[in-house]
Design a protein around this motif. Structure first.
Motif: not given
Length: 296
Positions: A185-189, A208-212, A263-264
């Protein structure tokens, strides 16, 4: 028509004497004649003509002699090279790699292998993506390929050998650099530096990002991981990357690598058509690289 028939026929054409060939091969002159007769029966043509002091190839015989001599010569060379490969004293190992592979994963292994086998040729083919590396193996342009483990191609095996945790590469003067880790979530910005298009790492990350439900805003794109790290170092954005061996940005560095535990890890390893069909040299090269992989 057998190889023995052709070998005897070539020897007769060069010696122009049946009895001389029989002596060299420790057999009877009749046995030599039988090899020639079998070839004449199969071709339906006279291949040798008798002369007062031996024999000579006819026009048809010269055609067969030239083709057979070239073919046997090439076969002999191939068999010698294969024997060298079996004994580990020569040959070529063909490796398909990405742009950063040799530097980060293979440097120590290549040096160790070269020390053991200075006479072996190592042919590196640089490909733009793991898929291109897999295609090189599939089409037999390469014996081995070091790839990011992902979707495979028909007839190609992949063996995961090294795990790379994901990190956020960020300048040390960026507020995010002070975190011990960072969540998705903190990567969004962030000002995202995009990984190579269609690369396995980018597909893995975007999935992975799309899944979250996280969508990144991109400010730059690159062709390889090292360039993404450099742009982050220059302050041109943030790079979400697999941590490659050899990257060590600790206290006092311009760049920090902040772990992203959600992230795996991304896996890398060898891809081949069939392990049991590799030459002994190719197997030894692959094993030597694995033995010398740098610790994370």
């Amino acid at each position: 028509m057998t190889l023995d028939d052709l070998r005897v026929f070539v020897a007769v054409c060069e010696a122009e004497n049946l009895s001389a060939v029989a002596r060299d091969m420790s057999c009877s002159q009749s046995a030599v004649s039988q090899h020639v007769k079998r070839l004449e029966k199969e071709t339906g043509l006279v291949l040798l003509e008798r002369r007062p002091r031996g024999v000579a190839a006819t026009g048809a015989g010269r055609i067969l002699y030239q083709a057979a001599a070239e073919g046997l010569g090439g076969l002999g060379t191939a068999l010698r090279r294969m024997d060298d490969m079996r004994r580990g004293v020569g040959g070529t190992v063909r490796i398909a790699t990405g742009a950063t592979t040799v530097r980060h994963f293979m440097a120590q292994g290549v040096a160790a292998f070269r020390t053991r086998h200075p006479e072996v040729s190592l042919a590196f083919e640089t490909a733009a993506s793991s898929r291109r590396c897999l295609e090189a193996v599939q089409t037999r342009q390469a014996d081995l390929a070091w790839v990011t483990i992902g979707p495979s191609l028909d007839g190609v095996e992949q063996r995961p050998s090294y795990e790379m945790p994901w990190v956020l590469a960020v300048r040390s003067d960026d507020p995010l650099s002070y975190r011990e880790s960072i969540t998705l979530d903190q990567l969004a910005g962030i000002s995202h530096i995009e990984l190579p298009q269609h690369s396995t790492s980018r597909v893995h990350l975007e999935s992975r990002l799309q899944h979250h439900g996280v969508r990144l805003v991109s400010t730059a794109s690159v062709a390889d991981w090292d360039t993404a790290l450099l742009l982050a170092e220059l302050g041109l954005g943030h790079a979400v990357l697999p941590a490659l061996p050899g990257w060590s940005y600790g206290p006092g560095s311009i760049v920090r690598l902040v772990p992203i535990p959600d992230l795996p890890p991304l896996a890398a390893g060898w891809a081949v058509r069939r392990w049991d069909a590799l030459s002994p040299l190719a197997i030894e090269f692959a094993e030597t690289v694995l033995e010398h992989l740098p610790a994370r």
